[in-house]
Design a protein around this motif. Structure first.
Motif: not given
Length: 712
Positions: A117-123
């Motif tokens: 989740l944290l990785f996917d939210k990081t642009t």
């Protein structure tokens, strides 16, 4: 290797944080925390963090936050790490270094969803974030996801190449090997001067069974480092080429702890006198500092034990002042192997005195929370299988979403031990092809052997590409149990065309001949054994006892007496029968005809009562299972009902007259008379009796049947 490479990135992360974060730096605190982390004192890091914690955590520098998260990661303290994340969540959107630390925390603690989740939210994703994700995927057995992520990265760095090779090494398939070859050709040439990448590349080749490519790469390297030697030695060991590993070790001028430990593991695998000599030589020559390393000592103890020098291992263990759990485990395993189970239990109790009991206790308490750990799950499958509880072993296996190679093999072995050959075959056929190795073949052939599935075993054996000594031995045992003696002898001859004779193969053939009461074949095998193995006195004694039993069963009392008299004159001793049972939480050990217990009078009174009931139900004592001449005060009945497993069963009934389940472990194969008697006892007393002998586990049910169907 990936861990060492990541250190370089983490150091640059820390430098950046020091320079870029504008909040109060508090460098002294950060440096102290870093000191504790570098020295693996992670609890002290967090104690210091808590002691100096301010009302607004944002006044801490990013460097301090990174050190706190690192400590949480190493301790596996996911909740504490989450609390820190919650407190700083509004202020880390642009701090990609702390984001990398958080992803690393979640992945290493098994919370893949939060990391994803944290990785996917990081642009704006950095290489460090990709590295933390890939390393996490590998740790959580999601190697395909690691490979997919790598393929999306435009310009991967050395860390990411290294992680990719680790992922492919874990998969061990031809597809993974093709990817390793492709990527290694495409990666920058400068990376070929990086010894850590080369070590991982060698490891990947070896684990994908491309030994030739690994050797070619290794030979081309002009600047070899110890991790590269270690990768090659481990690879040789895994590819059944231990002597190449030893030759390579002998070329190393100054082996380190890691390489020395690999050598001990290889020697343990060999278990020969030559391996034992090498273990002793290397252990005496290695630096004294190595002797204070409990992990090297664990490997050394294991090698000594598997090379059958338990006394020397015990001496080293007692001298050690820095014992760890694997060291205790190695010595306890040695005691169990020598049928000294009570000594093993006493050593476990000694762990309390040495201060290690709390570790054991904490492991046991934590098991429900860490069942995703394959090692623990596999140990549980093995434990339940060997306790005769295949339903519980199966439950653990089926609850694992991604069982590994060891899990499949251990479950197959559990079925085999418990006479469930059909179930073992069904699981073997479902097992991923890349998981199947020598141990798998041995376990499934053994399962067929104990269930009379001869044709199925023949088909499996025929299709095994590389047949090792142990695979031959297991198939010979299978054929001998089924009385296919000509085919068993043909296999022995086939093996000996290119190899030295192996005693266990002849013992398997002789055991089969004994079961069939074939005295002529038994005598021929025994004569051949005496000629080939004249120095193996203990094994020849066991063979002579089997031969005497055959003659007794076939009615040739004179021939049996001659063998027994010869054994008496030579002073050789038959192995003493030992049995163990646990009643109300207490372990008890019995020898054959044991009268050492204070309540022996009660035990023998119960034995005689059971014997009377057996005779009333038609049991006839079989004198062919008596290996020595009777004394004046002995009868066939008294000798046979004095076998150790029957004493253990009687003691259970003395303690619990209405027992409904009894479990006994025996160091020898249960004799035919005891087997028939225990079937009747289970029926008469309406009590399930489980007996684990030297070969298998017998489930005697209350209907008077045994799980082995009398095929043992």
């Amino acid at each position: 290797m990936a861990t060492q490479l990541l250190k370089h990135h983490l150091s640059s992360v820390i430098v950046f944080i020091k320079r870029s974060v504008t909040v109060q730096p508090d460098f002294d605190l950060g440096e102290k925390m870093k000191f504790f982390n570098d020295n693996k004192q992670f609890n002290k890091t967090l104690e210091l963090f808590d002691k100096h914690r301010k009302p607004d955590i944002q006044t801490f520098s990013g460097f301090i936050i990174a050190q706190a998260l690192k400590a949480c990661t190493h301790l596996g303290d996911l909740q504490r790490g989450k609390n820190i994340h919650h407190l700083i969540s509004r202020h880390i959107k642009k701090n990609f270094h702390i984001k990398s630390s958080l992803i690393h925390l979640y992945m290493q603690c098994g919370d893949v969803q939060s990391a994803q989740l944290l990785f996917d939210k990081t642009t704006k994703k950095t290489l460090s974030m990709h590295g933390a994700m890939m390393k996490g995927y590998v740790k959580n057995n999601m190697t395909n996801e690691a490979i997919d992520l790598f393929n999306k990265i435009k310009d991967p760095d050395d860390v990411l190449f290294n992680l990719l090779f680790n992922a492919c090494a874990q998969i061990r398939t031809n597809k993974a090997l093709d990817l390793v070859k492709k990527v290694s050709k495409e990666m920058p040439k400068s990376f070929y001067s990086n010894p850590y990448i080369l070590s991982s590349l060698l490891d990947a080749f070896m684990k994908c069974r491309d030994v030739k490519h690994a050797e070619l790469l290794f030979d081309q390297c002009t600047s070899k480092v110890l991790p590269m030697y270690g990768a090659m030695m481990k690879g040789y060991m895994e590819n059944n080429q231990p002597h190449k590993a030893i030759d390579l070790f002998n070329k190393i001028e100054k082996p380190d702890e890691f390489v020395s430990s690999i050598l001990f593991n290889i020697c343990a695998q060999l278990g020969t006198n030559e391996a034992l000599s090498l273990v002793k030589k290397v252990s005496q020559e290695m630096p004294k500092s190595f002797h204070s390393n409990p992990y090297i000592l664990s490997s050394l103890l294991d090698a000594l034990i598997k090379c059958e020098d338990v006394k020397y291992a015990e001496l080293l263990f007692n001298k050690s002042t820095n014992k760890n759990l694997p060291m205790y485990g190695a010595i306890m395993n040695a005691y169990n192997k020598e049928d000294k189970s009570l000594k093993a239990l006493n050593l476990f109790n000694q762990m309390k005195i040495d201060g290690d009991y709390s570790i054991c206790e904490s492991i046991v308490k934590d098991i429900p929370n860490v069942l995703l750990n394959n090692e623990i799950e596999n140990a549980l499958i093995d434990m339940w299988g060997k306790c005769g509880c295949t339903d519980k072993a199966k439950e653990v296996f089926e609850n694992n979403p991604k069982p590994d190679q060891v899990a499949y093999t251990t479950m197959i072995n559990s079925y085999g031990l418990n006479g469930m050959g059909v179930q073992a075959l069904e699981l073997y056929r479902k097992m991923p092809e890349e998981f199947i190795n020598e141990v798998t073949y041995i376990c499934v052939l053994s399962a067929c052997s104990h269930s009379g599935l001869i044709e199925e075993a023949r088909l499996i054996f025929k299709n095994i590409p590389t047949k090792t000594e142990r695979i031959y031995g297991t198939m010979i045992d299978c054929l001998s149990r089924g009385s296919y003696f000509e085919q068993a002898e043909e296999l022995i001859d086939e093996h000996e065309r290119f190899n030295l004779p192996v005693l266990t193969m002849y013992m398997a053939l002789l055991s089969g001949a004994r079961n069939a009461n074939n005295s002529e074949l038994s005598q021929n095998i025994y004569d051949r054994m005496r000629k080939i193995f004249p120095d193996m006195k203990n094994s020849l004694t066991s063979a002579a006892v089997l031969l005497a039993n055959v003659y007794t069963s076939s009615g040739d009392i004179d021939a049996a007496s001659n063998i027994r008299n010869e054994l008496n004159r030579s002073g050789t001793m038959k192995k003493i029968g030992l049995s163990w049972t646990v009643i109300n939480g207490h372990a008890f050990e019995f020898r054959a005809h044991d009268q050492s217990y204070p309540r022996s009078t009660e035990i023998y009174a119960e034995i005689k009562n059971i014997s009377k009931q057996l005779i009333q139900h038609g049991h006839q004592y079989d004198s062919s299972w008596i290996t020595l001449a009777l004394n004046d005060d002995e009868t066939v009945e008294s000798v046979l009902y004095g076998h150790s497993e029957r004493l253990a069963i009687a003691w259970n009934f003395v303690q619990n007259p209405n027992a409904t389940r009894i479990q006994v472990t025996n160091n020898l194969r249960v004799c035919g008379d005891c087997h028939r008697a225990i079937k009747l006892i289970a029926s008469i007393r309406h009590c399930e009796i489980i007996v684990r002998d030297a070969n298998r586990i017998h489930h005697f049910s209350t209907n008077g049947q045994c799980s082995c169907n009398d095929y043992f």
